[in-house]
Design an enzyme around this catalytic site. Sequence first.
Site: not given
Ligand code: BEZ
Length: 216
Positions: A45
């Site tokens: 994210c």
């Molecule tokens: C991420 O943004 O890295 C992420 C968020 C939730 C689950 C897996 C990855």
Amino acid sequence: MAIRLGDTAPDFTAETTMGTLSLHEWLGDSWGILFSHPKDYTPVCTTELGTAARMKPEFDKRNVKIIGLSVDPLKDHEGWAKDIEETQGVALNFPLIADPESKVANMYDMIHPNADSTFTVRSVFLIGPDKKVKLTITYPAATGRNFDEILRVVDSLQLTAAHQVATPANWKSGQDVIIVPTVSDEEAKTKFPAGFKTIKPYLRVTPQPATTPVKA
Ligand code: BEZ
């Protein structure tokens, strides 16, 4: 209930990193992209928000407003925004909705319980100036979105909204487009002065029309 293409994008009022806003009023006459993030302080994210912030001038050029969402509180968004600027080299320059009660996430069916019962998936809703949903895409949490692809669809949608054309597989702005089958050859001669090539009676290609008006 899932939101389908052609539906009116549900309106809502929410707290964001740029103040409280109501979606429809905030969008005004613009196109819009609403996209969800599973969780604050997560790596994928973080890269997505940095990428979207870097590409904002491209969305601005096309009269598209972008707005993110995460089901974490505003206080977390504010702390995370500092990390985004530090690690991605660009500050958040569009609103990020704080949706700790998942009101907007539920309204837009962004939580897919068989994937995760709390966090949202990576949803994308492209909304036209008429407030109708023009595109939905869903990515899993572990896969960062391709914002070039989202921009490519904006280009296609704005072109096809303005001209009687469609865009072929893997089309990019500037490449030839397809004349829709409802346009007769006679009409095509006047509508597409650059000419067209008939590969099959239902498959006619023409250079991309010169202007790309941004209204729906
Ligand atoms: C991420 O943004 O890295 C992420 C968020 C939730 C689950 C897996 C990855």
